[in-house]
Design a protein around this motif. Structure first.
Motif, PDB file in Angstrom:
ATOM      1  N   SER A 101       0.815  -1.220   0.000  1.00 39.26           N
ATOM      2  CA  SER A 101       0.000   0.000   0.000  1.00 39.26           C
ATOM      3  C   SER A 101       0.851   1.274   0.000  1.00 39.26           C
ATOM      4  CB  SER A 101      -0.949   0.007   1.200  1.00 39.26           C
ATOM      5  OG  SER A 101      -0.215  -0.054   2.415  1.00 39.26           O
ATOM      6  N   ASP A 102       2.116   1.172   0.395  1.00 38.98           N
ATOM      7  CA  ASP A 102       3.009   2.338   0.402  1.00 38.98           C
ATOM      8  C   ASP A 102       3.541   2.676  -0.988  1.00 38.98           C
ATOM      9  OD1 ASP A 102       2.904   2.592   3.230  1.00 38.98           O
ATOM     10  OD2 ASP A 102       4.515   1.119   3.465  1.00 38.98           O
ATOM     11  N   ILE A 103       3.476   1.745  -1.920  1.00 37.83           N
ATOM     12  CA  ILE A 103       4.119   1.981  -3.215  1.00 37.83           C
ATOM     13  C   ILE A 103       3.170   2.112  -4.399  1.00 37.83           C
ATOM     14  CG2 ILE A 103       6.203   0.787  -2.432  1.00 37.83           C
ATOM     15  CD1 ILE A 103       5.322  -1.403  -4.619  1.00 37.83           C
ATOM     16  N   TRP A 104       1.913   1.696  -4.249  1.00 33.43           N
ATOM     17  CA  TRP A 104       1.020   1.731  -5.410  1.00 33.43           C
ATOM     18  C   TRP A 104       0.945   3.123  -6.024  1.00 33.43           C
ATOM     19  CZ3 TRP A 104       1.512  -2.847  -6.455  1.00 33.43           C
ATOM     20  CH2 TRP A 104       1.113  -3.917  -5.677  1.00 33.43           C
ATOM     21  N   GLY A 105       0.771   4.141  -5.206  1.00 31.05           N
ATOM     22  CA  GLY A 105       0.673   5.513  -5.733  1.00 31.05           C
ATOM     23  C   GLY A 105       1.916   5.932  -6.494  1.00 31.05           C
ATOM     24  N   GLU A 106       3.082   5.506  -6.019  1.00 29.55           N
ATOM     25  CA  GLU A 106       4.338   5.865  -6.689  1.00 29.55           C
ATOM     26  C   GLU A 106       4.459   5.178  -8.046  1.00 29.55           C
ATOM     27  OE1 GLU A 106       6.038   8.313  -5.619  1.00 29.55           O
ATOM     28  OE2 GLU A 106       4.965   8.416  -3.710  1.00 29.55           O
ATOM     29  N   ILE A 107       4.066   3.921  -8.108  1.00 31.82           N
ATOM     30  CA  ILE A 107       4.132   3.211  -9.386  1.00 31.82           C
ATOM     31  C   ILE A 107       3.096   3.785 -10.363  1.00 31.82           C
ATOM     32  CG2 ILE A 107       3.861   0.991 -10.543  1.00 31.82           C
ATOM     33  CD1 ILE A 107       4.991  -0.331  -8.017  1.00 31.82           C
ATOM     34  N   ILE A 108       1.943   4.182  -9.845  1.00 33.55           N
ATOM     35  CA  ILE A 108       0.925   4.813 -10.690  1.00 33.55           C
ATOM     36  C   ILE A 108       1.465   6.124 -11.262  1.00 33.55           C
ATOM     37  CG2 ILE A 108      -1.331   5.960 -10.653  1.00 33.55           C
ATOM     38  CD1 ILE A 108      -2.218   3.680  -8.693  1.00 33.55           C
ATOM     39  N   LYS A 109       2.155   6.920 -10.426  1.00 27.78           N
ATOM     40  CA  LYS A 109       2.770   8.159 -10.935  1.00 27.78           C
ATOM     41  C   LYS A 109       3.735   7.842 -12.070  1.00 27.78           C
ATOM     42  CE  LYS A 109       2.943  10.612  -6.542  1.00 27.78           C
ATOM     43  NZ  LYS A 109       3.866  11.201  -5.562  1.00 27.78           N
ATOM     44  N   LEU A 110       4.581   6.844 -11.860  1.00 27.65           N
ATOM     45  CA  LEU A 110       5.547   6.451 -12.890  1.00 27.65           C
ATOM     46  C   LEU A 110       4.815   6.102 -14.192  1.00 27.65           C
ATOM     47  CD1 LEU A 110       8.516   5.602 -13.663  1.00 27.65           C
ATOM     48  CD2 LEU A 110       7.854   3.316 -12.924  1.00 27.65           C
ATOM     49  N   CYS A 111       3.768   5.300 -14.086  1.00 26.11           N
ATOM     50  CA  CYS A 111       3.002   4.905 -15.276  1.00 26.11           C
ATOM     51  C   CYS A 111       2.378   6.115 -15.962  1.00 26.11           C
ATOM     52  CB  CYS A 111       1.898   3.914 -14.899  1.00 26.11           C
ATOM     53  SG  CYS A 111       2.500   2.311 -14.319  1.00 26.11           S
ATOM     54  N   CYS A 112       1.747   6.980 -15.182  1.00 27.40           N
ATOM     55  CA  CYS A 112       1.037   8.126 -15.760  1.00 27.40           C
ATOM     56  C   CYS A 112       1.988   9.147 -16.374  1.00 27.40           C
ATOM     57  CB  CYS A 112       0.163   8.788 -14.691  1.00 27.40           C
ATOM     58  SG  CYS A 112      -1.226   7.774 -14.163  1.00 27.40           S
ATOM     59  N   TYR A 113       3.039   9.513 -15.657  1.00 33.16           N
ATOM     60  CA  TYR A 113       3.959  10.531 -16.174  1.00 33.16           C
ATOM     61  C   TYR A 113       4.748  10.042 -17.381  1.00 33.16           C
ATOM     62  CZ  TYR A 113       3.011  13.839 -12.429  1.00 33.16           C
ATOM     63  OH  TYR A 113       2.401  14.733 -11.585  1.00 33.16           O
ATOM     64  N   THR A 114       5.109   8.780 -17.409  1.00 36.66           N
ATOM     65  CA  THR A 114       5.829   8.281 -18.583  1.00 36.66           C
ATOM     66  C   THR A 114       4.869   8.137 -19.768  1.00 36.66           C
ATOM     67  OG1 THR A 114       5.628   5.984 -17.815  1.00 36.66           O
ATOM     68  CG2 THR A 114       7.676   7.146 -17.305  1.00 36.66           C
ATOM     69  N   TYR A 115       3.646   7.713 -19.503  1.00 38.03           N
ATOM     70  CA  TYR A 115       2.646   7.602 -20.574  1.00 38.03           C
ATOM     71  C   TYR A 115       2.374   8.976 -21.174  1.00 38.03           C
ATOM     72  CZ  TYR A 115      -1.758   6.775 -22.974  1.00 38.03           C
ATOM     73  OH  TYR A 115      -2.761   6.708 -23.911  1.00 38.03           O
ATOM     74  N   ARG A 116       2.277   9.977 -20.323  1.00 35.06           N
ATOM     75  CA  ARG A 116       2.006  11.346 -20.764  1.00 35.06           C
ATOM     76  C   ARG A 116       3.212  11.967 -21.469  1.00 35.06           C
ATOM     77  NH1 ARG A 116      -0.148  15.964 -16.666  1.00 35.06           N
ATOM     78  NH2 ARG A 116       2.039  16.488 -16.483  1.00 35.06           N
ATOM     79  N   GLY A 117       4.398  11.390 -21.263  1.00 38.06           N
ATOM     80  CA  GLY A 117       5.595  11.892 -21.926  1.00 38.06           C
ATOM     81  C   GLY A 117       6.376  12.929 -21.131  1.00 38.06           C
ATOM     82  N   ASP A 118       6.057  13.077 -19.844  1.00 39.87           N
ATOM     83  CA  ASP A 118       6.796  14.039 -19.032  1.00 39.87           C
ATOM     84  C   ASP A 118       8.257  13.621 -18.863  1.00 39.87           C
ATOM     85  OD1 ASP A 118       4.210  14.999 -18.776  1.00 39.87           O
ATOM     86  OD2 ASP A 118       4.486  15.572 -16.680  1.00 39.87           O
ATOM     87  N   TYR A 119       8.489  12.337 -18.817  1.00 43.96           N
ATOM     88  CA  TYR A 119       9.842  11.801 -18.772  1.00 43.96           C
ATOM     89  C   TYR A 119       9.806  10.353 -19.256  1.00 43.96           C
ATOM     90  CZ  TYR A 119       8.259  10.266 -14.062  1.00 43.96           C
ATOM     91  OH  TYR A 119       7.566   9.747 -13.005  1.00 43.96           O
ATOM     92  N   GLN A 120      10.990   9.849 -19.599  1.00 40.52           N
ATOM     93  CA  GLN A 120      11.092   8.464 -20.059  1.00 40.52           C
ATOM     94  C   GLN A 120      11.130   7.518 -18.874  1.00 40.52           C
ATOM     95  OE1 GLN A 120      14.420   7.968 -22.667  1.00 40.52           O
ATOM     96  NE2 GLN A 120      13.659   9.422 -24.163  1.00 40.52           N
ATOM     97  N   LEU A 121      10.859   6.245 -19.152  1.00 38.46           N
ATOM     98  CA  LEU A 121      11.001   5.230 -18.107  1.00 38.46           C
ATOM     99  C   LEU A 121      12.444   5.218 -17.618  1.00 38.46           C
ATOM    100  CD1 LEU A 121       9.004   2.151 -19.433  1.00 38.46           C
ATOM    101  CD2 LEU A 121       8.591   3.388 -17.304  1.00 38.46           C
TER     102      LEU A 121
END
Length: 166
Positions: A101-121
Motif C-alpha cells: 500500500s506504500d508503493i502503489w501511488g508511486e508506481i501509478i505516478k511512474l506509469c502516468c507521467y511516462t505515458y504522458r511523456g513528461d519523462y522516459q522510463l
C-alpha cells in the motif's frame, strides 16, 4: 522526622565503563538506526549525497527533486549528459517496513507521467527505505508478474494517490 513510606529510587543501571568520547558525545548510534531517526528531508539529502559521492562512477550527475511536484522522482541519477537515461530513487522514510500500500501511488505516478511523456522510463527504479521492505512487498518485487497483477487490482482505489495534473 522521617517518613517511613518513602522509598528511595534505585540507581540507574550502569552501561559499564564509558570512554571519554562517550562521556562528551554520548553513546554511539549505529548508522542504520541514525537513518531511522533523521527527518524525511534529511534522508533524501543523504541519499542524494550518497549517490553523488559513493556512486559517482555510475552517474554523470545527480538531482534531488523530492517534495511537491517531484512526479514520483525523489533523487535521480543521470547516466550521461543527455539526461535521457537515468535511475530513479524513490525515498520512503516511514516508521515501518514498506508495504504494498506504500508503493502503489508511486508506481501509478511512474506509469502516468511516462505515458504522458513528461519523462522516459528509468533504467532502474529503486525504493530506498531505512526500515526495509516487508515480506509481502518483497514477494511482489521478486515476481514482476505478480507485482503487475496486484498493481492492476489496486489501481482504482489508489489512482488518486498517484493522480497527476492534466
Amino acid at each position: 522526622m522521617e517518613d517511613s513510606n518513602l522509598v528511595e529510587p534505585e540507581p540507574p543501571k550502569s552501561l559499564g565503563r564509558l570512554t571519554n568520547s562517550e562521556i562528551i558525545l554520548g553513546i554511539a548510534i549505529p548508522p542504520i538506526d541514525r537513518l531511522k531517526i533523521i527527518s524525511s528531508d534529511s534522508f533524501e539529502d543523504l541519499i542524494r549525497e550518497w549517490i553523488a559521492g559513493y556512486c559517482k562512477k555510475k552517474y554523470n550527475s545527480v538531482l534531488r527533486t523530492g517534495g511537491a511536484n517531484d512526479k514520483g522522482r525523489d533523487v535521480i541519477g543521470f547516466c550521461d549528459e543527455s539526461k535521457l537515461e537515468y535511475d530513479n530513487f524513490q525515498c520512503k522514510h516511514y516508521d515501518h517496513p514498506l508495504m504494498p500500500s506504500d508503493i502503489w501511488g508511486e508506481i501509478i505516478k511512474l506509469c502516468c507521467y511516462t505515458y504522458r511523456g513528461d519523462y522516459q522510463l528509468p533504467r532502474k527504479y529503486y525504493f530506498v527505505a531505512p526500515q526495509g521492505v516487508g515480506g509481502t512487498l518483497a514477494g511482489y518485487l521478486g515476481n514482476p508478474t505478480e507485482l503487475k497483477a496486484r498493481l492492476i487490482d489496486n489501481w482504482e482505489k489508489n489512482k488518486s494517490i498517484g493522480a497527476i495534473d492534466s
